[in-house]
Write a protein that holds these residues in place. Structure first.
Motif, PDB file in Angstrom:
ATOM      1  N   LEU A   8     -35.478 -33.610 -77.867  1.00 38.99           N
ATOM      2  CA  LEU A   8     -35.986 -32.473 -77.106  1.00 38.99           C
ATOM      3  C   LEU A   8     -34.982 -32.049 -76.037  1.00 38.99           C
ATOM      4  O   LEU A   8     -34.599 -32.848 -75.188  1.00 38.99           O
ATOM      5  N   ALA A  10     -35.051 -28.485 -74.712  1.00 37.46           N
ATOM      6  CA  ALA A  10     -35.333 -27.074 -74.452  1.00 37.46           C
ATOM      7  C   ALA A  10     -35.650 -26.782 -72.983  1.00 37.46           C
ATOM      8  O   ALA A  10     -35.662 -25.631 -72.576  1.00 37.46           O
ATOM      9  N   GLY A  11     -35.884 -27.836 -72.206  1.00 38.53           N
ATOM     10  CA  GLY A  11     -36.411 -27.647 -70.846  1.00 38.53           C
ATOM     11  C   GLY A  11     -35.467 -26.897 -69.911  1.00 38.53           C
ATOM     12  O   GLY A  11     -34.286 -26.719 -70.200  1.00 38.53           O
ATOM     13  N   GLN A  72     -37.772 -23.383 -79.423  1.00 37.27           N
ATOM     14  CA  GLN A  72     -39.037 -23.363 -78.694  1.00 37.27           C
ATOM     15  C   GLN A  72     -38.962 -22.144 -77.771  1.00 37.27           C
ATOM     16  O   GLN A  72     -38.257 -22.155 -76.774  1.00 37.27           O
ATOM     17  N   GLY A  77     -44.349 -27.477 -73.117  1.00 36.65           N
ATOM     18  CA  GLY A  77     -44.491 -28.927 -73.028  1.00 36.65           C
ATOM     19  C   GLY A  77     -43.872 -29.676 -74.198  1.00 36.65           C
ATOM     20  O   GLY A  77     -43.502 -29.094 -75.218  1.00 36.65           O
ATOM     21  N   ASP A 102     -32.394 -35.822 -72.011  1.00 37.64           N
ATOM     22  CA  ASP A 102     -31.917 -36.082 -70.652  1.00 37.64           C
ATOM     23  C   ASP A 102     -31.851 -37.578 -70.354  1.00 37.64           C
ATOM     24  O   ASP A 102     -31.926 -38.007 -69.223  1.00 37.64           O
ATOM     25  N   PHE A 142     -42.757 -41.061 -63.741  1.00 38.37           N
ATOM     26  CA  PHE A 142     -43.021 -41.467 -65.123  1.00 38.37           C
ATOM     27  C   PHE A 142     -44.507 -41.358 -65.475  1.00 38.37           C
ATOM     28  O   PHE A 142     -45.370 -41.539 -64.611  1.00 38.37           O
ATOM     29  N   GLY A 143     -44.774 -41.158 -66.749  1.00 37.41           N
ATOM     30  CA  GLY A 143     -46.128 -41.320 -67.254  1.00 37.41           C
ATOM     31  C   GLY A 143     -46.467 -42.812 -67.260  1.00 37.41           C
ATOM     32  O   GLY A 143     -45.604 -43.646 -67.531  1.00 37.41           O
ATOM     33  N   ASN A 173     -43.668 -44.951 -69.251  1.00 36.56           N
ATOM     34  CA  ASN A 173     -43.221 -44.328 -70.494  1.00 36.56           C
ATOM     35  C   ASN A 173     -41.835 -43.722 -70.337  1.00 36.56           C
ATOM     36  O   ASN A 173     -41.669 -42.722 -69.654  1.00 36.56           O
ATOM     37  N   TYR A 177     -40.005 -42.638 -78.840  1.00 37.51           N
ATOM     38  CA  TYR A 177     -41.114 -42.964 -79.734  1.00 37.51           C
ATOM     39  C   TYR A 177     -40.644 -42.961 -81.182  1.00 37.51           C
ATOM     40  O   TYR A 177     -39.706 -42.248 -81.546  1.00 37.51           O
ATOM     41  N   TYR A 200     -48.920 -32.023 -73.939  1.00 39.13           N
ATOM     42  CA  TYR A 200     -48.176 -33.249 -73.677  1.00 39.13           C
ATOM     43  C   TYR A 200     -48.050 -34.081 -74.941  1.00 39.13           C
ATOM     44  O   TYR A 200     -49.067 -34.484 -75.529  1.00 39.13           O
ATOM     45  N   LEU A 201     -46.822 -34.376 -75.322  1.00 37.66           N
ATOM     46  CA  LEU A 201     -46.593 -35.270 -76.457  1.00 37.66           C
ATOM     47  C   LEU A 201     -47.289 -36.608 -76.229  1.00 37.66           C
ATOM     48  O   LEU A 201     -47.798 -37.239 -77.164  1.00 37.66           O
ATOM     49  N   THR A 202     -47.334 -36.996 -74.971  1.00 35.14           N
ATOM     50  CA  THR A 202     -47.890 -38.305 -74.614  1.00 35.14           C
ATOM     51  C   THR A 202     -49.383 -38.399 -74.919  1.00 35.14           C
ATOM     52  O   THR A 202     -49.915 -39.504 -75.030  1.00 35.14           O
TER      53      THR A 202
END
Ligand code: UD1
Ligand code: CA
Length: 460
Positions: A8, A10-11, A72, A77, A102, A142-143, A173, A177, A200-202
């Motif tokens: 990922l 794209a942010g 995206q 998200g 990142d 962090f998550g 997290n 994954y 959220y992917l999470t």
């Protein structure tokens, strides 16, 4: 087992406060996304799918066909980002690795361990997710990994959604994954929209848990999963990468006197028993032989240096030094400069697009450009090849054993024959025959005497 990788990228990277996308900021000479790619590239056969959005032209033009791209358009998200990649995931993929661009410090070894964990559980019909976790005293940013009383994973809760008790959780997290591909395909479209309006992917973790699917975890070294969100993080991550590269060289026999002030890109090769003094930057396709002394304070870019060379306080770019040659202090080799064996180039010299034959001595403030200098030529202090008339570059050729007097101007195109000499302050506008002595402004030939050493006799 067939694996597809999704990265990922794209942010916005808002906290970088930059015109450029976060993942294009360089560390040790390569953009962040390059480091992230290298970790996954080694584990998959097909090019990874990179989700791009903000600043995508730069990412695409850097990675080119190393990646397949999924765009995206709206940054909704991490779950939404992976959804954009789904159509590019191979139909026959068994598992999908997802990671964030990142995280430049993620190593192949850690990713491989996660894959091994996945493989170990792959025979279980309920396996949905294998993921890394990390423990940190300061969990901020962090998550949080929430577990049930039996120790199984229940959810990842994003920091903004945490209860005070959850905020204190130190199992976190990192965002790496490995998903069961079919399960991912089925569930990804059903991630609920968060309070922030993101997917959220999470959230896939709590979805899997509530379906009774298996989630397995592996604790990663903290250093590996360092996420870069601002330029302070960027510098810290670079320091870690830099140290890793230096350690590799040191373990291969290179002495690095002061690792803290030494910058060596991972493309550089260095032979054993070479010493790197403080303040050196070794970059690009530079190759350095054995038993060399480099530095202090030198920058060497895309340059080949043979064994037993010495570089002191100098800058070398796209140049070459043959065995036993030395340069510095305070000299400059530019593109196409080639010092032959045992050349001595002292202080305040500049050489560009030129070959200096074996044994040439050029001790003090000279400029040699577009020249071919024969063996054992002495280039007196202040000699200059006047190679540019404002329109054309012209060539200077100096034969073996010539002696160029101090402050000689060689107005190119011009040829100085072997064993010829020029007097101090000469302005050489016409060719000088072999064995001749010329001086004056403009230089004229005053005498010619055979200076060839007698056969078998020693020179000087
Ligand atoms: C994410 C995780 C969090 C984890 C943390 C680790 C989610 C919801 N949260 O949070 O649990 O602890 O990383 O650093 O995943 N990106 C896109 N498109 C988007 C949003 C993000 O491609 O719409 C990319 C970004 O470019 C970045 C990565 O996803 O590379 C992570 O996004 P970021 O916003 O930094 O997530 P965090 O808030 O750090
Ligand atoms: Ca992040």
């Amino acid at each position: 087992m067939k694996i597809t990788a999704v990265l990922l990228a794209a942010g916005y990277g808002t906290r970088m406060k930059s015109e450029y996308p976060k993942v294009m900021h360089p560390l040790m000479g390569r953009p962040m996304v390059d480091w992230a790619m290298r970790a996954v590239e080694s584990l998959v056969d097909a090019p990874p799918i990179v989700v791009v959005g903000h600043g995508q032209e730069l990412v695409r033009s850097y990675l080119r066909d190393r990646a397949v791209y999924a765009e995206q358009q709206e940054l909704l998200g991490t779950g939404h980002a992976v959804l954009q990649a789904l159509p590019s995931v191979a139909q026959d993929a068994d598992a999908v690795i997802v990671t964030y661009a990142d995280m430049p410090l993620l190593t192949q070894a850690t990713l491989r361990r996660l894959l091994d964990l996945y493989r170990t559980h792959a025979s279980s019909p309920t396996l949905a997710i294998a993921m890394l976790t990390v423990k940190r005293e300061n969990p901020q940013g962090f998550g949080r990994i929430v577990r049930r009383s039996d120790g199984s994973v229940a959810a990842i809760v994003e920091e903004t959604d945490c209860t005070p008790e959850q905020l204190a959780i130190q199992e976190l997290n990192p965002g790496v994954y490995c998903f069961h591909a079919a399960w991912l395909r089925q569930n990804l479209p059903y991630i609920p929209r968060s309070a922030k309006g993101e997917y959220y992917l999470t959230d896939l973790v709590s979805m899997a848990a509530s379906q009774g699917r298996q989630i397995v975890t592996l604790e990663a070294p903290l250093e590996d999963v360092y996420g870069v969100n601002n330029r302070v993080h960027l510098a810290e991550a670079e320091a870690i990468l830099r140290r890793r590269i230096l350690e590799r060289h040191m373990l291969e026999g290179v002495t690095v006197v002061d690792p803290l002030s030494t910058y060596i890109e991972d493309t550089v090769q260095i032979g054993a028993d070479t010493t790197i003094w403080p303040g050196c930057l070794l970059q690009g396709a530079t190759v350095i032989g054995r038993h060399c002394t480099i530095g202090p304070y030198s920058q060497i870019i895309d340059t080949q240096i043979a064994d037993h060379c010495r570089v002191v306080y100098s800058v070398l770019e796209q140049a070459r030094m043959d065995q036993g040659s030395e340069i510095g202090p305070f000299s400059h080799l530019r593109k196409g400069a080639h010092l032959g064996e045992n050349v001595h180039m002292g202080n305040f010299g500049e050489v560009k697009d030129s070959y200096l034959g074996p044994g040439v001595k050029m001790g003090h403030f000279s400029y040699i450009g577009n020249a071919e200098v024969g063996a054992n030529v002495n280039i007196g202090a202040g000699t200059i090849t006047c190679n540019y008339d404002g329109v054309h570059k012209s060539k200077t050729i100096i034969g073996d054993h010539a002696f160029i007097g101090s402050d000689t101007m060689l107005v190119a195109p011009v040829v100085v024959g072997e064993f010829a000499r020029t007097g101090a302050g000469s302005v050489v506008t016409r060719d000088i025959p072999a064995h001749a002595t010329a001086y004056g402004v403009p230089a004229r030939v005053h005498k010619v005497e055979d200076r060839t050493p007698p056969q078998g006799g020693a020179e000087e």
